[in-house]
Structure formats: structure tokens, C-alpha cells
Scaffold this active site. Structure first.
Site, PDB file in Angstrom:
ATOM      1  N   GLY A  70     -12.074  -8.974 -16.501  1.00 21.81           N
ATOM      2  CA  GLY A  70     -11.090  -7.903 -16.330  1.00 21.81           C
ATOM      3  C   GLY A  70     -11.612  -6.851 -15.386  1.00 21.81           C
ATOM      4  O   GLY A  70     -12.527  -7.081 -14.608  1.00 21.81           O
TER       5      GLY A  70
ATOM      6  N   PHE B 118     -17.095  -9.438 -14.371  1.00 25.60           N
ATOM      7  CA  PHE B 118     -16.209  -9.316 -15.524  1.00 25.60           C
ATOM      8  C   PHE B 118     -14.926 -10.077 -15.256  1.00 25.60           C
ATOM      9  O   PHE B 118     -14.474 -10.192 -14.121  1.00 25.60           O
ATOM     10  CB  PHE B 118     -15.873  -7.852 -15.809  1.00 25.60           C
ATOM     11  CG  PHE B 118     -16.978  -7.092 -16.475  1.00 25.60           C
ATOM     12  CD1 PHE B 118     -17.343  -7.384 -17.774  1.00 25.60           C
ATOM     13  CD2 PHE B 118     -17.646  -6.092 -15.817  1.00 25.60           C
ATOM     14  CE1 PHE B 118     -18.360  -6.692 -18.401  1.00 25.60           C
ATOM     15  CE2 PHE B 118     -18.664  -5.385 -16.436  1.00 25.60           C
ATOM     16  CZ  PHE B 118     -19.021  -5.687 -17.725  1.00 25.60           C
TER      17      PHE B 118
ATOM     18  N   TYR C 179       0.796  -1.233   0.000  1.00 23.89           N
ATOM     19  CA  TYR C 179       0.000   0.000   0.000  1.00 23.89           C
ATOM     20  C   TYR C 179       0.827   1.282   0.000  1.00 23.89           C
ATOM     21  O   TYR C 179       0.481   2.241  -0.714  1.00 23.89           O
ATOM     22  CB  TYR C 179      -1.002  -0.029   1.159  1.00 23.89           C
ATOM     23  CG  TYR C 179      -2.200  -0.886   0.849  1.00 23.89           C
ATOM     24  CD1 TYR C 179      -3.313  -0.355   0.203  1.00 23.89           C
ATOM     25  CD2 TYR C 179      -2.216  -2.245   1.166  1.00 23.89           C
ATOM     26  CE1 TYR C 179      -4.410  -1.149  -0.106  1.00 23.89           C
ATOM     27  CE2 TYR C 179      -3.303  -3.039   0.854  1.00 23.89           C
ATOM     28  CZ  TYR C 179      -4.401  -2.491   0.216  1.00 23.89           C
ATOM     29  OH  TYR C 179      -5.478  -3.287  -0.102  1.00 23.89           O
TER      30      TYR C 179
ATOM     31  N   TYR D 140      -7.958 -17.823 -12.354  1.00 24.75           N
ATOM     32  CA  TYR D 140      -8.700 -18.759 -13.205  1.00 24.75           C
ATOM     33  C   TYR D 140      -9.856 -19.355 -12.406  1.00 24.75           C
ATOM     34  O   TYR D 140      -9.672 -19.873 -11.297  1.00 24.75           O
ATOM     35  CB  TYR D 140      -7.790 -19.877 -13.727  1.00 24.75           C
ATOM     36  CG  TYR D 140      -6.738 -19.378 -14.688  1.00 24.75           C
ATOM     37  CD1 TYR D 140      -7.093 -18.960 -15.972  1.00 24.75           C
ATOM     38  CD2 TYR D 140      -5.405 -19.286 -14.306  1.00 24.75           C
ATOM     39  CE1 TYR D 140      -6.133 -18.475 -16.852  1.00 24.75           C
ATOM     40  CE2 TYR D 140      -4.434 -18.801 -15.185  1.00 24.75           C
ATOM     41  CZ  TYR D 140      -4.813 -18.393 -16.454  1.00 24.75           C
ATOM     42  OH  TYR D 140      -3.869 -17.901 -17.321  1.00 24.75           O
TER      43      TYR D 140
ATOM     44  N   GLU E 129      -8.722  -7.465   4.162  1.00 24.66           N
ATOM     45  CA  GLU E 129      -7.957  -8.515   3.483  1.00 24.66           C
ATOM     46  C   GLU E 129      -7.325  -9.471   4.492  1.00 24.66           C
ATOM     47  O   GLU E 129      -7.283 -10.685   4.265  1.00 24.66           O
ATOM     48  CB  GLU E 129      -6.905  -7.875   2.577  1.00 24.66           C
ATOM     49  CG  GLU E 129      -7.545  -7.234   1.345  1.00 24.66           C
ATOM     50  CD  GLU E 129      -6.742  -6.078   0.765  1.00 24.66           C
ATOM     51  OE1 GLU E 129      -5.541  -5.955   1.083  1.00 24.66           O
ATOM     52  OE2 GLU E 129      -7.320  -5.276   0.010  1.00 24.66           O
TER      53      GLU E 129
ATOM     54  N   ARG F 279      -2.159 -14.877 -12.225  1.00 24.42           N
ATOM     55  CA  ARG F 279      -3.372 -14.915 -13.021  1.00 24.42           C
ATOM     56  C   ARG F 279      -4.488 -15.630 -12.267  1.00 24.42           C
ATOM     57  O   ARG F 279      -4.265 -16.655 -11.618  1.00 24.42           O
ATOM     58  CB  ARG F 279      -3.140 -15.624 -14.364  1.00 24.42           C
ATOM     59  CG  ARG F 279      -2.288 -14.851 -15.330  1.00 24.42           C
ATOM     60  CD  ARG F 279      -2.986 -13.618 -15.870  1.00 24.42           C
ATOM     61  NE  ARG F 279      -2.167 -12.940 -16.853  1.00 24.42           N
ATOM     62  CZ  ARG F 279      -1.256 -12.013 -16.567  1.00 24.42           C
ATOM     63  NH1 ARG F 279      -1.051 -11.654 -15.312  1.00 24.42           N
ATOM     64  NH2 ARG F 279      -0.555 -11.443 -17.525  1.00 24.42           N
TER      65      ARG F 279
ATOM     66  N   TYR G 224     -12.495 -18.467  -7.759  1.00 29.03           N
ATOM     67  CA  TYR G 224     -11.360 -18.705  -8.645  1.00 29.03           C
ATOM     68  C   TYR G 224     -10.080 -18.898  -7.840  1.00 29.03           C
ATOM     69  O   TYR G 224      -9.997 -18.559  -6.649  1.00 29.03           O
ATOM     70  CB  TYR G 224     -11.179 -17.541  -9.622  1.00 29.03           C
ATOM     71  CG  TYR G 224     -11.141 -16.174  -8.953  1.00 29.03           C
ATOM     72  CD1 TYR G 224      -9.979 -15.678  -8.382  1.00 29.03           C
ATOM     73  CD2 TYR G 224     -12.277 -15.373  -8.902  1.00 29.03           C
ATOM     74  CE1 TYR G 224      -9.953 -14.433  -7.767  1.00 29.03           C
ATOM     75  CE2 TYR G 224     -12.266 -14.133  -8.290  1.00 29.03           C
ATOM     76  CZ  TYR G 224     -11.103 -13.669  -7.729  1.00 29.03           C
ATOM     77  OH  TYR G 224     -11.083 -12.432  -7.108  1.00 29.03           O
TER      78      TYR G 224
ATOM     79  N   GLY H 197     -18.397 -18.051 -24.613  1.00 26.42           N
ATOM     80  CA  GLY H 197     -16.982 -18.395 -24.657  1.00 26.42           C
ATOM     81  C   GLY H 197     -16.494 -19.024 -23.379  1.00 26.42           C
ATOM     82  O   GLY H 197     -17.142 -19.889 -22.789  1.00 26.42           O
ATOM     83  N   VAL H 198     -15.329 -18.549 -22.884  1.00 24.24           N
ATOM     84  CA  VAL H 198     -14.723 -19.128 -21.692  1.00 24.24           C
ATOM     85  C   VAL H 198     -15.480 -18.742 -20.425  1.00 24.24           C
ATOM     86  O   VAL H 198     -15.205 -19.265 -19.343  1.00 24.24           O
ATOM     87  CB  VAL H 198     -13.231 -18.717 -21.604  1.00 24.24           C
ATOM     88  CG1 VAL H 198     -13.073 -17.262 -21.163  1.00 24.24           C
ATOM     89  CG2 VAL H 198     -12.446 -19.664 -20.701  1.00 24.24           C
ATOM     90  N   GLY H 199     -16.491 -17.880 -20.555  1.00 23.87           N
ATOM     91  CA  GLY H 199     -17.353 -17.587 -19.418  1.00 23.87           C
ATOM     92  C   GLY H 199     -18.087 -18.800 -18.888  1.00 23.87           C
ATOM     93  O   GLY H 199     -18.668 -18.763 -17.804  1.00 23.87           O
TER      94      GLY H 199
END
Length: 406
Positions: A399, A397, A106, A217, A148, A215, A201, A281-283
Site C-alpha cells: 500500500g 509496501f 494532473y 499484482y 512518466e 489493481r 507488477y 503471507g502474500v508477500g
């Protein structure tokens, strides 16, 4: 998780600070994207190690800078009534926890964000303005750090849980379509797996060509299995997705952060509404986790998937098998560029008329949808136009989150 919608430290913020921050909102609206674009540039130059926390594709497209600018403006405009933007905080907290953002990150962000404000706004960014935004940033950082930490502690305390990264191995890989491959991940230590909620994910912490990469997923199987399954589309120019497809063989070891995410299948209760899963798609990947979890319950499920053609359609055989075994599961496939041998239920796109044919007259359904941004904009608009209650439209989303209203 701590209640992020009621931050306690905002009451102690200096009233003059609040007034100065709110007075700068018009300048931020005019120059926000320039500020955030400059912020990322100078931060990556000064601390290149933090680049691993950001997706290069989102950076290149400018979506990351636009999303951050929007968040900064919203925070400034509502600094005296943060409950107005509380709905955005759980997603931010979960995303940070998934990536492994720590308190020591931070001050780095704060330093370069204030520097970017000063360098872009010039003389308009007086010492008083910078001091006010510094105090405002510290207040928000404290809120996020505490929330967090609550996520990290909760994950570590649960059976099979952990903090930081845990080593997994690729136990199996399966091609789901011409472009999507599933990776079955099992813990190297042989221990139990942390339970997750369908829709969540994993974050893979990779090193590709000597550079760290993180990343997210989606988990694509039901909870309770002795593995985690992720299903990855090989994206053109996608650094991590291409590496996984080309280099992650059976036996490859991966560092993995614990499951996170707030886009999850909500508890159905005794009187479960019909569930409508609409993906493009990959959704399809988190929707598969949801479907695998509810198919056996008897809850009515319409599973609508849009793909270019049969070669790009993942999990068709699995969804068809579930539908054959469970009469409550109703699949519907839509291809916009079908091949000669393809057998979709419809061609073209997921239209308002198509959705109308699936919905009950009272429109009392839970409608989850995921896919490319234009696809999601269309489903969102059509869902509202057809009378599905806004609070029952659920989405995320892949992104940076941007407005669905086209």
C-alpha cells in the site's frame, strides 16, 4: 527513464514562491491529513471517474491520506533542494505509469488539492499562498509528466511492449494455497511479451459491477515464459481479489497495463552477494519471481517464509523442488499458528535470532523483505541491528509507503 533526481524546472521557480511554500510547512504539518482527506472527498465527488486509480481499502484505512500528506509536506520542506527527496520519485513515477496516469489527470488533482488547502486552512490560505502552491504544484507535475512519458515510451519501444492496455486471457489458474490462486495470462493477440525484471507488477484494469477498478499484482514467475503469472490472495472485502477468485475463469479476458515497479532484483555482478528473501503471507509473490530467476545461477539464496499455517502457505512444493534441484537454495518456513499436520522449520515469528543464524559474519548480503507492515517493521529493525548495510535492505509496501521505523 529520465533522471528524476535532478529536476531542471526548479531553478526557474520564483524565489518568493519558494519562501512562501516553505513558510507554510508548519501549517501543513498540523493540518496535512485533514487537507488530504478533504481533498480525496471533494475530488471523488467532482470527478468520480478518478476513483478507479485509488484502492478503497487504503482510502478507508486512512493510509492514502496520510501518505499524501507526508509527500506534500516533504515536497514543501525540500522545495529548494529536491535532491533530498529524489529517492522517493522513482517509486511514484513507476506507480503512476503502472496505473496509466496521464497528463490530463494532473489539472484535476491540482484544482482539488488547492481547494482543499483553502477550505481547511481558511483565512491562513491567502491568495499569495494558493498562488505559490499552484506554481509549486505545476513544477512538480511537469517533472512527473515528463518522467512518466519516458516510461510509457520505453515500454512501447521494446520487443513485445505496448502503451495503455493490452488484452490478455486467463489461460490457466492454479490454487497455491487455501487463499492464494495463480492466474496465467497470455496475450489475446498472440504476440510477444514485454520482458520484465523480477519484483515488478502488472496493473489489471477491471470493471466490477459497472465500476472501473485498477489493481497492481506482482508477477510471480520468472521472466521469459510465454505467460505472465500473478498470484492473488483472496482478501476479506477485497473487491478485485474476490472478483478474480470467483469470476475470472479460464478464457476470461482482462485489460492489462505493461509491467512496472522499481522494487526489483538488482544485477548481481561477478561476485554475487548471498541473497536473503524474507516474506510474510502474500508477500511471497514477487520473491518467487526472484527465486525462479536466480535458483539455477548458483548464487546462495536463503528463502525465509512466514505463514499462519500450512493451509495458508503458497508455493511450498515449488520452493522445495527448487531446493532439491539446486543446493544453493535453502528454504526456511515459520508458522505462527501451525496445524497438527504441519511441518514448519520453526514456529512463532521471524526473530532476530533466526535471521542471525542465516547471515554470514560480515553481514554482506542483499536482504529483500515483503509482507504485512508489522512484519516488515520487525525485519527492517532486526536487519539493521544485525549489521546488514542499510543500502542492502530492499523492500516495498503493498500500500502507500509509510515509515518502517516503529
Amino acid at each position: 527513464m529520465t533522471n528524476a533526481s535532478q529536476p531542471k524546472d526548479r531553478q526557474t521557480m520564483n524565489p518568493q514562491t519558494i519562501a512562501i511554500v516553505k513558510s507554510t510547512v508548519p501549517a501543513l504539518q498540523a493540518h496535512g491529513e485533514a487537507i488530504t482527506s478533504h481533498f480525496y472527498k471533494i475530488m471523488f465527488e467532482g470527478h468520480p471517474q478518478v476513483k478507479a486509480f485509488f484502492n478503497e481499502a487504503h482510502q478507508a484505512a486512512g493510509t492514502q491520506a496520510r501518505a499524501l500528506a507526508g509527500a506534500v509536506i516533504a515536497y514543501g520542506a525540500h522545495i529548494d533542494r529536491l535532491e533530498a527527496i529524489a529517492g522517493a520519485l522513482p517509486r511514484i513515477i513507476q506507480k503512476h505509469a503502472a496505473l496509466g496516469v496521464l497528463p490530463e489527470h494532473y489539472p484535476i488533482v491540482g484544482h482539488y488539492l488547492l481547494r482543499a488547502v483553502k477550505e481547511v486552512l481558511g483565512d491562513a490560505a491567502t491568495d499569495e499562498v494558493i498562488a505559490a502552491w499552484g506554481e509549486a504544484y505545476e513544477s512538480l507535475a511537469g517533472l512527473l509528466i515528463a518522467a512518466e512519458e519516458a516510461v510509457y515510451s520505453a515500454n512501447a519501444a521494446q520487443p513485445g511492449g505496448w502503451r495503455g492496455t493490452r488484452e490478455f486471457r486467463v489461460a490457466r489458474r492454479e490454487d497455491e494455497s487455501e487463499v492464494i490462486t495463480s492466474f496465467y495470462l497470455e496475450p489475446v493477440d498472440g504476440g510477444a511479451l514485454l520482458a520484465f525484471t523480477p519484483g515488478q507488477y502488472l496493473t489489471l484494469v477491471l470493471e466490477i459491477d459497472g465500476q472501473p477498478v485498477r489493481r497492481n499484482y506482482s508477477l510471480s514467475d520468472a521472466p521469459g515464459k510465454p505467460w505472465y503469472r500473478i498470484s492473488v490472495k483472496k482478501e476479506e472485502g477485497g473487491r478485485a481479489s474476490n472478483w478474480l477468485h470467483e469470476a475470472a475463469a479460464v478464457g476470461t479476458r482482462l485489460q492489462v497495463q505493461a509491467p512496472c515497479g522499481d522494487f526489483v532484483l538488482q544485477p548481481a555482478g561477478e561476485q554475487a552477494r548471498p541473497l536473503v528473501l524474507v516474506t510474510g503471507g502474500v508477500g511471497i509473490t514477487p520473491a518467487m519471481s526472484m527465486l525462479e530467476s536466480v535458483a539455477h545461477t548458483g548464487r546462495p539464496v536463503h528463502f525465509v517464509h512466514a505463514a499462519r499455517h500450512g493451509g495458508a502457505h503458497a508455493f511450498r512444493a515449488r520452493v522445495d523442488a527448487l531446493a532439491q534441484r539446486h543446493a544453493n537454495v535453502k528454504p526456511l518456513y515459520v508458522y505462527d499458528a501451525p496445524r497438527e499436520s504441519d511441518t514448519p522449520h520453526a514456529t512463532g515469528f521471524v526473530t532476530r535470532e533466526l535471521l542471525a543464524g542465516l547471515l554470514p559474519e560480515d553481514r554482506d548480503v542483499d536482504l529483500y523483505f515483503l509482507g504485512p507492515k508489522p512484519f516488515m517493521q520487525a525485519v527492517y529493525a532486526n536487519g539493521l541491528a544485525l549489521g546488514v548495510p542499510k543500502q542492502q535492505l530492499r523492500y516495498e509496501f503493498f500500500g502507500p509507503l509509510e515509515a518502517l521505523e516503529a
